[in-house]
Design a protein around this motif. Structure first.
Motif, PDB file in Angstrom:
ATOM      1  N   LYS A  23     -10.684  24.760  48.369  1.00  0.00           N
ATOM      2  CA  LYS A  23     -10.275  26.032  47.753  1.00  0.00           C
ATOM      3  C   LYS A  23     -10.143  25.925  46.240  1.00  0.00           C
ATOM      4  N   ASP A  24     -10.669  24.849  45.684  1.00  0.00           N
ATOM      5  CA  ASP A  24     -10.450  24.617  44.252  1.00  0.00           C
ATOM      6  C   ASP A  24     -10.979  25.727  43.347  1.00  0.00           C
ATOM      7  N   ARG A  25     -12.118  26.310  43.706  1.00  0.00           N
ATOM      8  CA  ARG A  25     -12.669  27.344  42.813  1.00  0.00           C
ATOM      9  C   ARG A  25     -11.700  28.505  42.696  1.00  0.00           C
ATOM     10  N   GLU A  83     -18.003  22.586  40.470  1.00  0.00           N
ATOM     11  CA  GLU A  83     -16.896  22.046  41.267  1.00  0.00           C
ATOM     12  C   GLU A  83     -15.537  22.672  40.997  1.00  0.00           C
ATOM     13  N   ASP A  84     -15.197  22.784  39.720  1.00  0.00           N
ATOM     14  CA  ASP A  84     -13.828  23.173  39.380  1.00  0.00           C
ATOM     15  C   ASP A  84     -13.785  23.784  37.982  1.00  0.00           C
ATOM     16  N   VAL A  85     -12.610  24.173  37.557  1.00  0.00           N
ATOM     17  CA  VAL A  85     -12.471  24.852  36.261  1.00  0.00           C
ATOM     18  C   VAL A  85     -12.845  23.934  35.105  1.00  0.00           C
ATOM     19  N   HIS A  86     -12.533  22.662  35.257  1.00  0.00           N
ATOM     20  CA  HIS A  86     -12.809  21.719  34.166  1.00  0.00           C
ATOM     21  C   HIS A  86     -14.308  21.604  33.928  1.00  0.00           C
ATOM     22  N   SER A  87     -15.056  21.519  35.035  1.00  0.00           N
ATOM     23  CA  SER A  87     -16.516  21.418  34.940  1.00  0.00           C
ATOM     24  C   SER A  87     -17.112  22.717  34.401  1.00  0.00           C
ATOM     25  N   SER A 109      -9.586  12.477  31.055  1.00  0.00           N
ATOM     26  CA  SER A 109     -10.076  12.439  32.436  1.00  0.00           C
ATOM     27  C   SER A 109      -9.691  13.774  33.050  1.00  0.00           C
ATOM     28  N   ARG A 110     -10.350  14.146  34.128  1.00  0.00           N
ATOM     29  CA  ARG A 110      -9.876  15.361  34.801  1.00  0.00           C
ATOM     30  C   ARG A 110      -8.474  15.162  35.369  1.00  0.00           C
ATOM     31  N   ASN A 111      -8.080  13.897  35.516  1.00  0.00           N
ATOM     32  CA  ASN A 111      -6.734  13.650  36.047  1.00  0.00           C
ATOM     33  C   ASN A 111      -5.632  14.117  35.090  1.00  0.00           C
ATOM     34  N   ASP A 112      -5.768  13.771  33.789  1.00  0.00           N
ATOM     35  CA  ASP A 112      -4.738  14.283  32.861  1.00  0.00           C
ATOM     36  C   ASP A 112      -5.017  15.732  32.487  1.00  0.00           C
ATOM     37  N   GLN A 113      -6.274  16.144  32.644  1.00  0.00           N
ATOM     38  CA  GLN A 113      -6.619  17.534  32.338  1.00  0.00           C
ATOM     39  C   GLN A 113      -5.965  18.478  33.349  1.00  0.00           C
ATOM     40  N   VAL A 114      -6.069  18.172  34.620  1.00  0.00           N
ATOM     41  CA  VAL A 114      -5.466  19.048  35.627  1.00  0.00           C
ATOM     42  C   VAL A 114      -3.936  18.981  35.540  1.00  0.00           C
ATOM     43  N   LEU A 115      -3.432  17.795  35.167  1.00  0.00           N
ATOM     44  CA  LEU A 115      -1.981  17.665  34.972  1.00  0.00           C
ATOM     45  C   LEU A 115      -1.487  18.596  33.871  1.00  0.00           C
ATOM     46  N   GLY A 232       3.511  12.026  37.593  1.00  0.00           N
ATOM     47  CA  GLY A 232       4.077  13.380  37.490  1.00  0.00           C
ATOM     48  C   GLY A 232       3.314  14.379  38.346  1.00  0.00           C
ATOM     49  N   ARG A 233       2.074  14.040  38.712  1.00  0.00           N
ATOM     50  CA  ARG A 233       1.313  14.925  39.610  1.00  0.00           C
ATOM     51  C   ARG A 233       1.948  14.830  40.986  1.00  0.00           C
ATOM     52  N   GLY A 234       2.375  15.918  41.493  1.00  0.00           N
ATOM     53  CA  GLY A 234       3.063  15.906  42.782  1.00  0.00           C
ATOM     54  C   GLY A 234       4.567  15.935  42.577  1.00  0.00           C
ATOM     55  N   GLY A 318      -1.109   6.045  40.969  1.00  0.00           N
ATOM     56  CA  GLY A 318      -2.485   6.380  40.618  1.00  0.00           C
ATOM     57  C   GLY A 318      -2.940   7.663  41.285  1.00  0.00           C
ATOM     58  N   TYR A 319      -4.044   8.210  40.782  1.00  0.00           N
ATOM     59  CA  TYR A 319      -4.551   9.481  41.280  1.00  0.00           C
ATOM     60  C   TYR A 319      -5.201   9.344  42.654  1.00  0.00           C
ATOM     61  N   PHE A 320      -4.985  10.349  43.477  1.00  0.00           N
ATOM     62  CA  PHE A 320      -5.690  10.494  44.751  1.00  0.00           C
ATOM     63  C   PHE A 320      -6.075  11.951  44.939  1.00  0.00           C
ATOM     64  N   ARG A 321      -7.144  12.179  45.637  1.00  0.00           N
ATOM     65  CA  ARG A 321      -7.609  13.554  45.841  1.00  0.00           C
ATOM     66  C   ARG A 321      -6.615  14.363  46.675  1.00  0.00           C
ATOM     67  N   ASP A 322      -5.752  13.664  47.428  1.00  0.00           N
ATOM     68  CA  ASP A 322      -4.713  14.349  48.211  1.00  0.00           C
ATOM     69  C   ASP A 322      -3.986  15.388  47.353  1.00  0.00           C
ATOM     70  N   LEU A 323      -3.785  15.017  46.086  1.00  0.00           N
ATOM     71  CA  LEU A 323      -2.954  15.842  45.198  1.00  0.00           C
ATOM     72  C   LEU A 323      -3.528  17.235  44.976  1.00  0.00           C
ATOM     73  N   GLN A 324      -4.842  17.342  45.131  1.00  0.00           N
ATOM     74  CA  GLN A 324      -5.499  18.640  44.966  1.00  0.00           C
ATOM     75  C   GLN A 324      -4.914  19.691  45.916  1.00  0.00           C
ATOM     76  N   ILE A 325      -4.555  19.263  47.111  1.00  0.00           N
ATOM     77  CA  ILE A 325      -4.115  20.205  48.152  1.00  0.00           C
ATOM     78  C   ILE A 325      -2.763  20.847  47.795  1.00  0.00           C
ATOM     79  N   ILE A 326      -1.982  20.173  46.954  1.00  0.00           N
ATOM     80  CA  ILE A 326      -0.687  20.743  46.554  1.00  0.00           C
ATOM     81  C   ILE A 326      -0.875  22.096  45.866  1.00  0.00           C
ATOM     82  N   LYS A 327      -1.986  22.216  45.142  1.00  0.00           N
ATOM     83  CA  LYS A 327      -2.237  23.493  44.454  1.00  0.00           C
ATOM     84  C   LYS A 327      -2.255  24.653  45.453  1.00  0.00           C
ATOM     85  N   GLU A 328      -2.832  24.407  46.633  1.00  0.00           N
ATOM     86  CA  GLU A 328      -2.967  25.489  47.621  1.00  0.00           C
ATOM     87  C   GLU A 328      -1.634  26.008  48.132  1.00  0.00           C
TER      88      GLU A 328
HETATM   89  N1  ARG Z   1      -9.661  19.116  41.588  1.00  0.00           N
HETATM   90  C1  ARG Z   1      -9.018  17.890  41.244  1.00  0.00           C
HETATM   91  C2  ARG Z   1      -7.510  18.010  41.526  1.00  0.00           C
HETATM   92  O1  ARG Z   1      -6.991  19.086  41.583  1.00  0.00           O
HETATM   93  C3  ARG Z   1      -9.242  17.609  39.801  1.00  0.00           C
HETATM   94  C4  ARG Z   1      -9.149  16.182  39.447  1.00  0.00           C
HETATM   95  C5  ARG Z   1     -10.339  15.451  39.961  1.00  0.00           C
HETATM   96  N2  ARG Z   1     -10.242  14.055  39.669  1.00  0.00           N
HETATM   97  C6  ARG Z   1     -10.865  13.128  40.405  1.00  0.00           C
HETATM   98  N3  ARG Z   1     -10.710  11.919  40.056  1.00  0.00           N
HETATM   99  N4  ARG Z   1     -11.604  13.438  41.422  1.00  0.00           N
HETATM  100  O2  ARG Z   1      -6.869  17.010  41.692  1.00  0.00           O
END
Ligand code: ARG
Length: 445
Positions: A23-25, A83-87, A109-115, A232-234, A318-328
């Motif tokens: 659901k990222d878009r 893929e996402d807003v950053h792209s 990185s998109r990791n600090d960008q989404v943060l 801090g993500r999550g 460290g970053y994991f894609r799991d964190l994306q789901i929190i947005k939903e």
């Molecule tokens: N859509 C991703 C999220 O919300 C953006 C960050 C992607 N970073 C990555 N390493 N795949 O977490």
């Protein structure tokens, strides 16, 4: 042909793409204007440390401003293949400006960008929530003052207990919101720290000027340790959810009271008929659906911290894609909470109170403690006075003058609403929303 920032010499499987984008878009649309602001700060810093020329910066800032305005007017969208807003934003910049657009992602990185996007978005939403909370608070305190002399029974175990009043009832929820506001402020202050520069979670070998992006974005300070910034993500979302849950808890409790008090068996409050809903079969019905929905939606929001905690449960550093789901789960909750706050204030404003509740003899026993206290003041030991009044009630001979003598702080006769208002005011002063507003305006000027 998919359009990926990280695509090299092979194409990604379609099913994998569908599943990982999820659901990222849709979610990222909320973040779009903040992604632009974050990028503006980042590239301004890149120019300051010599990674972009002044001319390149000028071109990029102008184009980012255009994108920001597109977000504001609802014209911004994330394409099917992106893929996402950053792209999407990087793609728009490279389409328009060519190679210059490809330079913006240095040291990021998109990791600090989404943060940073999330923090800027949450900061904005929390401000709106505090404004709605304050409006409801004012409404409640006003009602409390207005009806301070109208008594109602107070309950324990849902058994009639002691005299209460509409002043106490409305005022209690106002004071509850003052505590919730403190929670919101703690969440706001944790949110208002800059994660940018943490990159993938371990910093960068470029001499990034993190203080500069901190100042440009109006953050109070930065999340210093880059690994903690990523943690801090999550954590940010969970803490914000706790604060929202606290507000929601106040709303849900009040909504239940209101449903109960509105029932014919209580008849303490009444809603104007245009604020009730009907039944398809029972012609007489005037249901308090608004309060019922506020209760359910608020209860749902109270589950938010648990939902977020379970999504990120036991993730290591460290970053994991799991964190994306929190947005939903988190992103839609802001709108829902604001709506509940607005509707509570709206319906409380319309609610009428019954000023003759205690004329019903069934409530006489609530004055039993008044009578005990009257005897104690006249010199009878408390336990003896208690026994005498108890026996009178059992014998059906208890009579009360129904006079209320509550004068201590916070009681029926001395609500201290002015002090509750001061408490709220002192908390509100410490948000310093003006600083953030100034920084964001400056960045866009
Ligand atoms: N859509 C991703 C999220 O919300 C953006 C960050 C992607 N970073 C990555 N390493 N795949 O977490």
């Amino acid at each position: 042909m998919a359009n990926k920032l990280w695509e090299k010499n092979f194409e990604v499987n379609r099913e994998i793409e569908r599943f990982t984008v999820g659901k990222d878009r849709e979610m990222d649309l909320c973040l779009a204007p903040y992604d632009v602001l974050g990028s503006m700060a980042h590239i301004t810093m890149l120019q300051a440390i010599g990674l972009l020329s002044a001319e390149e910066l000028k071109l990029l800032l102008a184009e980012l401003k255009n994108i920001y305005h597109a977000c504001e007017s609802g014209e911004f969208s994330i394409e099917e293949e992106v893929e996402d807003v950053h792209s999407q934003i990087e793609l728009m910049l490279t389409r328009k400006l060519g190679d210059v657009g490809k330079k913006i992602h240095s040291g990021r990185s998109r990791n600090d960008q989404v943060l940073v996007d999330l923090k800027l978005f949450i900061r904005h939403e929390l401000r709106e929530i505090t404004e709605e909370v304050k409006l409801l608070f004012d409404e409640l305190l006003q009602k409390s003052d207005r009806y301070k002399n109208i008594l109602m029974p107070g309950y324990t175990h849902l058994q009639i207990a002691m005299p209460s009043s509409f002043g106490l009832w409305f005022g209690a929820y106002a004071e509850s919101l003052a505590d919730d506001m403190l929670f919101l402020q703690a969440a706001y202050r944790m949110t208002n720290r800059n994660p940018l520069g943490s990159a993938a979670g371990y910093g960068s070998s470029f001499p990034l000027n993190r203080q500069l992006t901190t100042d440009l974005l109006g953050f109070d300070s930065m999340d210093y340790n880059v690994a903690y910034a990523q943690m801090g993500r999550g954590k940010t979302e969970r803490n914000v959810a706790f604060a929202m849950a606290s507000v929601a808890g106040t709303l849900a409790k009040m909504a239940f009271d209101a449903c109960l008090f509105n029932s014919q068996n209580f008849d303490f409050v009444r809603l104007p008929k245009e604020c009730t809903t009907g039944s398809s079969i029972m012609p007489h019905k005037k249901n308090p659906d608004v309060f019922e929905l506020i209760r359910a939606k608020s209860n749902k929001i109270q589950g938010l911290p648990q939902q977020i905690m379970l999504i990120m449960n036991n993730l290591p550093m460290g970053y994991f894609r799991d964190l994306q789901i929190i947005k939903e789960v988190l992103l839609p909750a802001f709108g829902e909470l604001k709506d509940c706050l607005r509707m509570t204030a709206y319906i409380i404003n319309k609610m009428e109170v019954n000023d003759r509740i205690l004329e019903n003899r069934m409530y006489d026993p609530i004055f039993s403690v008044e009578e005990v206290n009257r005897l104690v003041a006249a010199g009878v030991p408390f336990r003896d006075a208690y026994k005498k009044v108890g026996m009178d009630i059992e014998a059906g001979s208890f009579v009360s003058d129904k006079q209320i003598r509550h004068i201590h702080e916070g009681s029926i006769g001395n609500l201290c609403n002015d002090r509750i208002a001061e408490l709220m005011q002192s908390i509100l002063q410490d948000f310093h929303f003006d600083r953030v507003e100034r920084a964001e305006k400056q960045l866009l000027s």
